[in-house]
Scaffold this active site. Structure first.
Site, PDB file in Angstrom:
ATOM      1  N   LYS A 145      45.593 -19.529 -44.240  1.00 40.62           N
ATOM      2  CA  LYS A 145      45.965 -18.312 -43.530  1.00 40.62           C
ATOM      3  C   LYS A 145      47.470 -18.271 -43.311  1.00 40.62           C
ATOM      4  O   LYS A 145      48.085 -19.297 -42.953  1.00 40.62           O
ATOM      5  CB  LYS A 145      45.217 -18.262 -42.198  1.00 40.62           C
ATOM      6  CG  LYS A 145      45.434 -16.998 -41.368  1.00 40.62           C
ATOM      7  CD  LYS A 145      44.580 -17.055 -40.105  1.00 40.62           C
ATOM      8  CE  LYS A 145      44.729 -15.804 -39.247  1.00 40.62           C
ATOM      9  NZ  LYS A 145      43.853 -15.857 -38.060  1.00 40.62           N
ATOM     10  N   SER A 199      41.136 -12.172 -37.107  1.00 40.33           N
ATOM     11  CA  SER A 199      42.337 -11.995 -37.893  1.00 40.33           C
ATOM     12  C   SER A 199      42.364 -12.803 -39.181  1.00 40.33           C
ATOM     13  O   SER A 199      43.280 -12.634 -39.995  1.00 40.33           O
ATOM     14  CB  SER A 199      43.549 -12.401 -37.020  1.00 40.33           C
ATOM     15  OG  SER A 199      43.458 -13.775 -36.632  1.00 40.33           O
ATOM     16  N   SER A 257      38.560 -14.749 -34.161  1.00 36.98           N
ATOM     17  CA  SER A 257      39.234 -14.545 -35.440  1.00 36.98           C
ATOM     18  C   SER A 257      38.726 -15.377 -36.605  1.00 36.98           C
ATOM     19  O   SER A 257      39.132 -15.152 -37.741  1.00 36.98           O
ATOM     20  CB  SER A 257      40.738 -14.781 -35.283  1.00 36.98           C
ATOM     21  OG  SER A 257      41.319 -13.793 -34.482  1.00 36.98           O
TER      22      SER A 257
END
Length: 448
Positions: free
Chosen positions: A79, A148, A172
């Site tokens: 990420k 996210s 997330s």
């Protein structure tokens, strides 16, 4: 031989036994990305030549007979909120465009030490909060992948990689795992150091993992867990042996508590029906329980801590370029500036009380079973969905996993969330493996 898509545990075994090379794995991953990325937009940064160089180096190490790590030669996505010394880290905001860290995040360094190939950086929402990035859901590109950790979940779901790093400050990791139909794991607070990961909130930030099986999550957890002085919430401790324990049969039939939480009224009809069927299938192995009244304020306490902390964490960015941050994020920052010290400390105290109460609760139960999300991934790309079914467990710092065991009316996944006692991650993953077997579930095939 077509070595992809497979899970990371199986792929690592193939490489270690000489039945697949890292170059083959990376080539297959890049071919999958070439095919699907124009529609799904899972990657923020991808240097194909650098990925191939890493793979050739991994294969050279294996051919020389040198020791190899748990993930040797396996491509992994990261990420784009984890610093990488050889790739940009832009945190989902134009304010960090072109940012080039000089050192790796702890989690990235541990992946490299385990032999993994860092394939590239996956898309995130703006500063890992709520405003969506460009990623689409591989199960239905007209729906959100969640957030996210949107790019990480999408990349795993469609077989671009077998696993990826995510994070969780609210929902997330668990939410995108549920929406995309993969396995997600939010470890106990402090199990995996967050050093050089985008900082929002010391009390709430967690490293997250997304993969194709419980076995894969456990293997990744073993590679990443540890102590680092850069993260004050980690502590020197024995290795958790997640993979070994997760693979064992439980010594006794697990006992689960079905907990709806205060947000059950947000659960959609598909979710309610699915959990009724699941609870019925488990029979006397599950008991419905209700959390005490203080848990009813979990969302409020989480919001107090989160908004106060991001007001501080993002203060420099807001001063430098608040006009280029989303209105929603700026509103959260403004609210956070108004949080009183009394309200903030009361919320932290409430969170600690919840963690302690749950520690006693898990003397009687192996895990809590509860929805990961309200329902199927919502249509549209303007929102990443509701994190409310994750909030309580993030606030309490307890471990949670999302298992792709249910489907909605449109055939899209709905995650089942299992929650365990803080620090008892191995037991939780073992219980998760047991539940997957009980439900006769197989890992979903990559989409589309």
């Amino acid at each position: 031989m077509t070595p992809w898509p497979r899970g990371v545990a199986e792929t690592a075994r193939l490489v270690a036994e000489g039945r697949a090379s890292s170059e083959e794995l990376v080539a297959a991953a890049l071919a999958r990305i070439e095919e699907l990325e124009p529609e799904l937009h899972a990657w923020a940064h991808l240097d194909r030549d650098h990925a191939r160089e890493q793979a050739r180096a991994a294969d050279a190490i294996w051919r020389r007979g040198r020791p190899v790590g748990l993930l040797h030669g396996v491509p992994i996505g990261v990420k784009d909120i984890f610093d990488t010394r050889d790739m940009p880290t832009e945190n989902g905001t134009v304010l960090d465009a072109g940012r080039r860290p000089t050192a790796d995040a702890f989690a990235v360094a541990r992946l490299r030490a385990a032999g993994a190939v860092i394939l590239g950086k996956t898309e995130t929402t703006e500063l890992a909060v709520f405003t969506p990035g460009p990623t689409r859901n591989p199960r239905d590109p007209g729906r959100t992948p969640g957030g996210s950790s949107s790019g990480s979940a999408a990349a795993v779901a469609c077989g671009m990689v077998g696993a990826a790093l995510g994070s969780q400050t609210n929902g997330s990791t668990i939410r995108p795992a549920a929406f995309c139909g993969v396995f997600g794991y939010k470890p106990s607070h402090g199990l995996i150091p967050r050093t050089r990961m985008l900082h929002q909130s010391r009390a709430l930030d967690h490293v997250g993992l997304l993969a194709r099986s419980v076995e894969d999550l456990a293997l990744l957890g073993d590679a990443l867990a540890g102590f680092n002085e850069g993260d004050p919430d980690t502590a020197p401790a024995a290795a958790p042996a997640l993979a070994r324990v997760a693979a064992e049969s439980p010594p006794m039939t697990p006992r689960l508590a079905f907990v709806k939480t205060v947000v059950w009224d947000r659960a959609e009809a598909d979710t309610r029906a699915g959990f009724a069927e699941l609870v019925g299938h488990l029979g006397d192995r599950v008991v419905e329980e209700t959390l005490p009244k203080p848990f009813d304020r979990a969302l409020e306490h989480h919001g107090t801590i989160h908004e106060a902390d991001i007001a501080r964490a993002f203060a420099v960015l807001a001063r430098r370029g608040g006009d280029r941050l989303s209105p929603r994020l700026m509103t959260m920052i403004e609210r956070g500036r108004g949080v009183s010290a009394l309200a903030y400390n009361d919320a932290l105290a409430a969170a600690r009380s919840m963690t302690l109460w749950l520690a006693d609760f898990f003397h009687d139960y192996d895990a809590i079973v509860t929805p990961a999300v309200a329902g199927q991934a919502p249509v549209g790309l303007e929102s990443t969905g509701d994190p409310a079914f994750c909030t309580t467990w993030t606030l309490a710092g307890v471990p949670a996993v999302s298992l792709p065991l249910l489907s909605g009316a449109d055939g899209l996944p709905i995650g089942v969330q299992l929650v365990g006692a803080k620090g008892d991650d191995a037991r939780l993953l073992r219980t998760a493996n047991w539940l997957v077997r009980m439900c006769g579930a197989e890992p979903r095939k990559p989409e589309p």
